[in-house]
Design an enzyme around this catalytic site. Structure first.
Site, mmCIF file in Angstrom:
data_model
loop_
_atom_site.group_PDB
_atom_site.id
_atom_site.type_symbol
_atom_site.label_atom_id
_atom_site.label_comp_id
_atom_site.label_asym_id
_atom_site.label_seq_id
_atom_site.Cartn_x
_atom_site.Cartn_y
_atom_site.Cartn_z
ATOM 1 N N CYS A 85 0.844 -1.207 0.000
ATOM 2 C CA CYS A 85 0.000 0.000 0.000
ATOM 3 C C CYS A 85 0.872 1.247 0.000
ATOM 4 O O CYS A 85 1.995 1.239 0.504
ATOM 5 C CB CYS A 85 -0.899 0.048 1.236
ATOM 6 S SG CYS A 85 -2.108 -1.258 1.377
ATOM 7 N N ASP A 86 0.315 2.327 -0.535
ATOM 8 C CA ASP A 86 0.957 3.628 -0.424
ATOM 9 C C ASP A 86 -0.113 4.706 -0.567
ATOM 10 O O ASP A 86 -1.103 4.501 -1.280
ATOM 11 C CB ASP A 86 2.034 3.823 -1.490
ATOM 12 C CG ASP A 86 2.938 4.992 -1.151
ATOM 13 O OD1 ASP A 86 3.866 4.793 -0.338
ATOM 14 O OD2 ASP A 86 2.708 6.102 -1.661
#
Length: 213
Positions: A85-86
């Site tokens: 994730c980012d």
């Protein structure tokens, strides 16, 4: 029970999964994120801020997941899936990342006061056994309250905004400064649970198979 390996050092992402019944393994990818972002931006100079932000968060999420997958696919036992994730905030046509310093955080929070931003979170899930990928970006609108200088200084003193995308959180000291959101709350925290459910389904898994009861 199936196992999920979270490719993130974020306590908020980990706690979000735990609250949803999933106790993740955690491993952080060794990536030069700044270089990846700079190279992508240089290769796509004509993208608008919205497209650039969503493309960059997906690039980083996928890069993190792939880097960890390359390591753990030879492990025994293997996790069932790897999740990368980012997150990035886009506000007034500008991408707002992690400020890192009080000075940058103060400048950004003053500019964000009373404004509306779009928080984009990229997700990539890899099935470790098959190597199949599923990925997508969640986006939610965040309405920031009018902040006083005293509130900004007090918030910075907590050090919370220094190391998070957009210089704020909704699940900590920054919560009172977010008037409302449009979209998935969990995506703003850093990992969209409905989106994770859908991506797992694409790979042939049910999110309930990851619950630790």
């Amino acid at each position: 029970m199936k196992t999920l390996l979270l490719g993130s050092a974020s306590p908020a992402r980990r706690q979000t999964l735990i609250n949803a019944g999933i106790t993740p393994l955690v491993r952080v990818a060794d990536l030069d994120e700044d270089s990846l972002i700079e190279a992508f931006a240089a290769a796509h100079p004509d993208l608008d801020a919205r497209t650039l932000a969503t493309s960059q968060v997906q690039l980083l999420a996928t890069s993190k997941a792939n880097a960890i997958y390359d390591v753990v696919r030879t492990h025994d036992p293997q996790p069932t899936v790897v999740v990368g994730c980012d997150s990035m905030l886009e506000m007034n046509g500008v991408i707002v990342g992690k400020p890192h310093t009080p000075e940058v955080a103060r400048e950004r929070l003053r500019a964000m006061s009373g404004q509306v931003g779009a928080l984009h979170t990229g997700h990539c899930i890899i099935d470790v056994e098959t190597g199949q990928h599923a990925e997508a970006v969640s986006t939610a609108l965040v309405y920031i309250s009018q902040l006083t200088n005293a509130e900004i200084d007090a918030y910075i003193a907590t050090e919370e905004p220094l190391h998070v995308a957009g210089s704020f959180t909704v699940d900590g000291f920054g919560g009172p400064f977010v008037e409302r959101i449009e979209g998935d709350y969990h995506g703003i925290v850093g990992i969209s649970l409905p989106l994770v459910r859908n991506l797992l389904h694409e790979l042939g898994h049910s999110i309930t198979e990851f619950w630790k009861l």
